[in-house]
Scaffold this motif. Structure first.
Motif, PDB file in Angstrom:
ATOM      1  N   ARG A 167      15.813  -3.897  78.772  1.00  0.00           N
ATOM      2  CA  ARG A 167      15.964  -3.227  77.612  1.00  0.00           C
ATOM      3  C   ARG A 167      16.314  -3.798  76.342  1.00  0.00           C
ATOM      4  O   ARG A 167      16.234  -5.051  76.086  1.00  0.00           O
ATOM      5  CB  ARG A 167      17.320  -2.341  78.047  1.00  0.00           C
ATOM      6  CG  ARG A 167      17.212  -1.564  79.353  1.00  0.00           C
ATOM      7  CD  ARG A 167      18.457  -0.594  79.485  1.00  0.00           C
ATOM      8  NE  ARG A 167      18.368   0.068  80.825  1.00  0.00           N
ATOM      9  CZ  ARG A 167      19.086   1.145  81.166  1.00  0.00           C
ATOM     10  NH1 ARG A 167      20.120   1.632  80.125  1.00  0.00           N
ATOM     11  NH2 ARG A 167      19.195   1.725  82.262  1.00  0.00           N
ATOM     12  N   SER A 168      16.041  -2.967  75.445  1.00  0.00           N
ATOM     13  CA  SER A 168      16.296  -3.407  73.954  1.00  0.00           C
ATOM     14  C   SER A 168      17.889  -3.785  73.773  1.00  0.00           C
ATOM     15  O   SER A 168      18.591  -3.289  73.933  1.00  0.00           O
ATOM     16  CB  SER A 168      16.000  -2.359  73.051  1.00  0.00           C
ATOM     17  OG  SER A 168      16.074  -2.835  71.707  1.00  0.00           O
TER      18      SER A 168
ATOM     19  N   GLN B 187      18.855  -3.964  70.823  1.00  0.00           N
ATOM     20  CA  GLN B 187      19.325  -2.897  69.795  1.00  0.00           C
ATOM     21  C   GLN B 187      20.022  -1.950  70.535  1.00  0.00           C
ATOM     22  O   GLN B 187      20.317  -0.834  69.800  1.00  0.00           O
ATOM     23  CB  GLN B 187      18.284  -2.971  68.880  1.00  0.00           C
ATOM     24  CG  GLN B 187      17.920  -3.864  68.050  1.00  0.00           C
ATOM     25  CD  GLN B 187      16.962  -3.942  67.060  1.00  0.00           C
ATOM     26  OE1 GLN B 187      16.903  -2.515  66.401  1.00  0.00           O
ATOM     27  NE2 GLN B 187      16.120  -4.762  66.755  1.00  0.00           N
ATOM     28  N   SER B 188      19.682  -1.428  71.770  1.00  0.00           N
ATOM     29  CA  SER B 188      20.145  -0.068  72.229  1.00  0.00           C
ATOM     30  C   SER B 188      21.551  -0.139  72.941  1.00  0.00           C
ATOM     31  O   SER B 188      21.953  -1.036  73.932  1.00  0.00           O
ATOM     32  CB  SER B 188      19.137   0.108  73.325  1.00  0.00           C
ATOM     33  OG  SER B 188      19.729   1.332  74.040  1.00  0.00           O
TER      34      SER B 188
ATOM     35  N   THR C 261      22.591   1.326  75.081  1.00  0.00           N
ATOM     36  CA  THR C 261      22.620   1.791  76.726  1.00  0.00           C
ATOM     37  C   THR C 261      22.109   0.349  77.332  1.00  0.00           C
ATOM     38  O   THR C 261      22.369   0.569  78.753  1.00  0.00           O
ATOM     39  CB  THR C 261      21.657   2.915  76.901  1.00  0.00           C
ATOM     40  OG1 THR C 261      20.356   2.438  76.449  1.00  0.00           O
ATOM     41  CG2 THR C 261      22.007   4.200  76.268  1.00  0.00           C
TER      42      THR C 261
END
Length: 123
Positions: free
Chosen positions: A102-103, A105-106, A108
């Motif tokens: 996942r990123s 910056q997220s 989640t």
């Protein structure tokens, strides 16, 4: 579940500096800092790989003013905040237990969060 303990924060005048620290109960792939100002959504500020590399990531709003670093031996990351502006005022949250793929910056992408620490920058 990774446990996180934050320290630092406080009140500072514009142009000043503060340093935040966050210690995790165990190492995870990456750790980061998010912030949330009153009436606004939580936003990404900075992140760092804490396993297998030293890549750092910054939002455009803090790039050049904030520096994220790590102390791997202590499972600790730091956020050195310089040239602070009133718009940096927010509750800052440490994030860990990153989900690979996942990123960074997220929000989640992270499974563990600190309790938050207040940063207030006066004009």
């Amino acid at each position: 579940q990774v446990q996180l303990v934050e320290s630092g924060g406080g009140l500072v005048q514009a142009g000043g500096s503060l340093r935040l620290s966050c210690t995790g109960s165990r190492i995870t792939y990456a750790m980061g800092w998010f912030r949330q100002a009153p009436g606004k959504e939580r936003e990404f500020a900075a992140a760092i790989r804490t396993y297998g590399g030293r890549d750092t990531y910054y939002s455009d709003s803090v790039k050049g003013r904030f520096t994220i670093s790590r102390d791997s031996a202590k499972n600790t990351i730091h956020l050195q905040m310089d040239s602070l502006k009133p718009e940096d005022t927010a509750v800052y949250y440490c994030a860990a237990d990153f989900r690979v793929g996942r990123s960074v910056q997220s929000a989640t992408a992270y499974g563990a969060w600190g309790q938050g620490t207040q940063v207030t920058v006066s004009s």
